[in-house]
Scaffold this active site. Structure first.
Site, PDB file in Angstrom:
ATOM      1  N   ARG A 295       1.212  -0.502   0.036  1.00 14.94           N
ATOM      2  CA  ARG A 295       0.244   0.265   0.170  1.00 14.94           C
ATOM      3  C   ARG A 295       0.704   1.271  -0.138  1.00 14.94           C
ATOM      4  NH1 ARG A 295      -5.273  -2.275   3.464  1.00 14.94           N
ATOM      5  NH2 ARG A 295      -5.895  -3.080   1.902  1.00 14.94           N
ATOM      6  N   TYR A 436      -6.098  -0.940  -7.310  1.00 11.51           N
ATOM      7  CA  TYR A 436      -5.560  -2.327  -6.612  1.00 11.51           C
ATOM      8  C   TYR A 436      -4.725  -2.309  -5.389  1.00 11.51           C
ATOM      9  CZ  TYR A 436      -0.832  -0.528  -9.043  1.00 11.51           C
ATOM     10  OH  TYR A 436      -0.176  -0.171 -10.157  1.00 11.51           O
ATOM     11  N   GLU A 437      -5.025  -2.936  -5.053  1.00 11.33           N
ATOM     12  CA  GLU A 437      -4.093  -3.196  -3.269  1.00 11.33           C
ATOM     13  C   GLU A 437      -4.898  -2.841  -2.074  1.00 11.33           C
ATOM     14  OE1 GLU A 437      -1.150  -4.903  -3.951  1.00 11.33           O
ATOM     15  OE2 GLU A 437      -1.933  -4.558  -1.616  1.00 11.33           O
ATOM     16  N   GLY A 438      -6.594  -2.753  -2.939  1.00  6.44           N
ATOM     17  CA  GLY A 438      -7.849  -2.404  -1.774  1.00  6.44           C
ATOM     18  C   GLY A 438      -8.237  -0.867  -2.176  1.00  6.44           C
ATOM     19  N   GLN A 443      -9.629   1.821   1.680  1.00  7.21           N
ATOM     20  CA  GLN A 443      -8.732   2.173   2.503  1.00  7.21           C
ATOM     21  C   GLN A 443      -9.304   3.036   3.334  1.00  7.21           C
ATOM     22  OE1 GLN A 443      -5.369   1.811   2.280  1.00  7.21           O
ATOM     23  NE2 GLN A 443      -6.044  -0.134   0.210  1.00  7.21           N
TER      24      GLN A 443
END
Lengths: 594, 594
Positions: A295, A436-438, A443
């Site tokens: 992240r 991406y990555e959440g 977040q």
């Protein structure tokens, strides 16, 4: 094609002056990260970025990675550039010397990553993913596994991937359904399909080490039944040479809005041999190690793309002549950077980019403290700041990346819509970083939930006093510094009020706060950005007073901070109001009202 | 491929109920525009959009227009769809019956244009440009010129273009350098290059009528020396048949971020025969006739793209299952439209789209009044509103188009980055609308200058009392209506304060206001959007009370207006503050501080 020049003066100023490199160099294990070393590394990385990687960006956009019969050919020049990257030892600068890395602090390797990302997000993704896999294995793999895989991944000779997502398990890893069947020899047979696997297949290295989430036959349902496996593309013989091809195939790659140079693979594991990391059902914890860093790294892509878009727009605006300045007696046409609206756009781009960069570098510094300090209190403080700021670095920075790239197109006028100008690519490339990555919504929910709502704001109780201290110093300075401090203080007060409401409402019904969680994240991001720009401006003034550094750079830092205070901070009252009062129409909305 | 269904209930509600169709039908010349006619036209246009044009959008994105040896082949299906469009008589619905049009009011033809634009902006551009050329010729061409060209353009048998931009004359038409040399027969030979010419060349019709700005040999410098010429691709014989090919060639088309189906031509006029419109040196005035309408039409593209992006995102969100709702005891995964953050995004998309649409339809109504009323006061009022709102319709609506399309990608999560989902195309397509027909920065400068600053706010003195009257009615209604009215009133107060500052500062130094003109435009756009949504909500409540119309639709109108009041209006204080106080760091910024 537009050039890229790494903002090395800014990077050095942040690392050395704003975030006190000496205190990092003083930590056991970071002794080598001297000011001279920092200069040398940034200088050399800047050259590789400018001369080798950045020139590939546009061509890789036009001719992206291509798939044929389970094999992927990367964009022209990628293979050669990657070889040069590995040869220069760049892949390992932040990793453990025990496995061939240089062990440099994250404050430095994070800046170096920025250079790769500004040069080409698509190229930078390959080492970024390898780094995530290294991180997970470093913390969780057995010594034997490390001996086989880690050194070649640290050098970059082999790359790594993260195989989490499945067609019906995107953000919700509890739904992972890939299977892992234990074999008599202690290995597992992995079967299932994974999607959106960055550099899941490519031709730049001999081997690819996949980290794969899967379920063993007797695993409990949900996220507690997920295990992590090492699944190499080629099995590795005892002597370290490559053995047989593991049936882990890339069966297609995606046709995407951007980052065409980065192959996004659909992976089919067809009874592939996998090696269990740690124990069964501990996969999610292992993955979280790598997700937190990922992240921060995606946040880096956000402001790195913004920097590239800014340079592209600034170069254009300084050359394009159009119309006289409004209200000017001189009716000669000027370069468009002189028009107030364009100058505002350029300063908006610059201020947001520098704000997001400062938050990232600040957080990187906390990583270094956590990694090396022997002071437990200092480690706990730094860890709290990382926890709190990771969603901010990820989401705020990538939102800013999109906004800045979008403004960059606008600065170009009609040329901004033409692909040859380069401007559209930075928007297309950076767009994925908010997903991406959440996703950034995830977040924001992480921020209001785990990071604030569920701990009574404990992490904020560490951050806010630091901000107040710096604001007090700015206020005492007078002039524009006092003005800036007052503008940031409004943001601080609104953050405190919004937090008080969050802590109350979250207990009763977290849905209210979840409705506007992105507004809360933005409020906190602006506060942190405004704070760190003001802090930087104070240090720049001290440098000017002492006749140190480049005066134009120092004055620019002050002006950019002032701009942020004038044009960005006033939104904080609105963000607070929308967050604390804006949920009714969302929560009461019936399905057929959409 | 995603479907498109024209929002016909919403269109009919706005045209008939909110903007009082009866008062338009009562104008001399618009008698045929009865409620039944409106229903029938929208219904049929909706079918053509849904069944014929919308299905071409994605394919035209993948295979855009192609150029070969001065000829352009349009995307698959475009030629056939255009023939169907012409055959149905759609091109002429808004134009003068004397030249074969149907003479329907703009409130209706504007809604029909929305359907084409939502179906495919690229396709819609061809009739849009033809319409601009018709408009200019209708007002300024000689009877003889009209006799030759106009009827075939109104039917759509021939298309039209606008040739303004040159490589070094984008927004600044004073720099136009194409040459027009008078010939003995009264015609002119046109020589020069024009860029960014929408549908400058294509294969959908036999002839293309270019309107070209050029300078005669003795013309004065600057914008007063520009003349307008009709330059047909094929000369027209006396019997109306096509004659020789005029040397007006498309020498290349652009490689663009979006609207790939719309060929953007570089035109080379190589001594092409041109016919002077009106008199020499009056070209700019002729062009302005067409530019004002063009700006309203581009604004239409903004919310039309937003509508398409919204439908695409809503369909996805209603099907995609992921994770349980936050704070819910039921741990079953739900469709993502149930997650508060996603629901907020969907409502943001919907509210902004409907706000921009309402402003556009309101302005279209003023056009109809100007065109047909015999009441001088009513005409003057309507004209003032058009003048004031044209930059708002253009810039606010296209900014919103970009924001909504960007949110649409985010709603899709990872799929939003994949071109097959359709989501990225709406962002790529709509991105140009904030640039062409005068960038949104230029619109904002037009607003603060000609439309407010230079006339002492006279146009606002007409608009604001209308807003106050409706807000008073909403306030008196109680409940959510009072809440909404109060939220809009904050926007009104901030607009009044911002305007007072603008009128003062503009006299001294227009640069201050020019720095934040986009913020002022946004403030006014939000005010108008909030006002018209609240007005719509009041009417929806009256319909509910009277048991008229679709109750879910009426309740949705109220909820959407409430959402706008809760989540959008609170930004007005920030916008006012930034506009009136945020200029220092911009105006004091030295060149080397960028």
């Amino acid at each position: 094609m537009t050039e890229y020049n790494a903002p090395i003066t800014e990077m050095e100023f942040l690392i050395k002056d704003v975030f006190d490199l000496n205190s990092i160099t003083a930590l056991p294990g970071y002794e080598e990260a001297t000011p001279d070393m920092v200069d040398a590394i940034l200088e050399e990385a800047g050259k590789l970025g400018r001369d080798v990687i950045a020139p590939l960006a546009q061509a890789s956009d036009e001719q992206g990675a291509t798939w044929n019969d389970n094999e992927v050919t990367t964009s022209p020049g990628f293979k050669e550039a990657y070889a040069q990257f590995v040869e220069g030892g760049w892949n390992g600068i932040g990793f453990d010397p025990e496995y061939g890395g240089m062990g440099l602090p994250f404050v430095l390797s994070n800046a170096v990553s920025e250079i790769w990302n500004s040069s080409s997000i698509a190229f930078g993704l390959c080492p970024m993913l390898t780094g995530g896999a290294i991180e997970a294995m470093h913390h969780h793999a057995s010594e034997e596994q490390k001996a086989i895989f880690l050194e070649k991944m640290v050098t970059g000779e082999w790359t790594g991937t993260m195989n989490l997502t499945e067609p019906s398990a995107g953000s919700d890893l509890a739904a992972v359904s890939a299977k892992a069947v234990p074999q008599d020899d202690g290995t597992y047979k992995i079967t299932g399909q994974k999607i959106f696997i960055t550099f899941g297949e490519h031709d730049m290295t001999e081997n690819i080490i996949h980290l794969v989430l899967a379920r063993t036959p007797d695993a409990p349902a949900g996220s507690r039944g997920i295990s992590l496996f090492i699944v190499p593309k080629y099995l590795v013989n005892e002597d370290g040479s490559l053995g047989e091809r593991n049936p882990a195939y890339c069966i297609s790659i995606e046709h995407k809005l951007g980052i065409h140079g980065s192959p996004t693979a659909t992976m089919s594991f067809e009874g592939a041999t996998g090696y269990l990391v740690k124990e069964e059902n501990k996969g999610l914890a292992c993955m979280f190690t790598m997700m937190n860093n990922a992240r921060l790294n995606v946040g880096n892509e956000g402001f790195a793309a913004a920097e590239r878009a800014y340079q592209c727009a600034l170069n254009y605006a300084r050359e394009r002549v159009q119309s006289p300045v409004i209200g000017s007696k001189d009716k000669t046409s000027v370069t468009i950077d002189k028009h107030p609206d364009v100058r505002r756009m350029l300063l908006t781009m610059k201020a947001k980019t520098e704000a997001a960069r400062a938050i990232s570098y600040f957080t990187a510094r906390q990583q270094d403290i956590v990694a090396k300090t022997d002071d437990n209190d200092a480690r706990a403080t730094a860890d709290a700041l990382i926890q709190l700021l990771t969603p901010v670095v990820k989401a705020y920075s990538t939102d800013i990346g999109i906004e800045v790239a979008n403004d960059g197109i606008q600065v170009h006028g009609g040329m901004g819509f033409i692909e040859e100008s380069g401007a559209p690519q930075w928007l297309r490339d950076v767009r994925i970083t908010a997903i991406y990555e959440g996703t950034n919504g995830i977040q924001a929910n992480d921020l209001i939930g785990r990071k604030v709502g569920m701990n009574g704001g404990a992490y904020l109780d560490i951050l806010l006093p630091m901000i107040k201290e710096d604001l007090a110093a700015a206020k005492a300075k007078g002039g524009v510094f006092t003005e800036m401090a007052e503008a940031i203080e409004v943001g601080l007060n609104n953050t405190e009020k919004a937090t008080a409401w969050l802590l109350e409402s979250f207990k009763e019904d977290p849905k209210q706060a979840a409705t506007g969680s992105v507004h809360y994240l933005r409020l906190l991001g602006n506060l942190c950005g405004g704070w760190l720009l003001t802090k930087s401006a104070l240090i720049a003034q001290a440098k000017l007073d002492a006749n140190e550094g480049n005066p134009a750079f120092m004055k620019a830092k002050i002006n950019t901070a002032r701009f942020f205070a004038e044009q960005i901070m006033p939104t904080s009252s609105a963000l607070k109001a929308i967050f604390t009062k804006g949920y009714n129409a969302v929560l009461e909305c019936e399905d057929d009202w959409l």
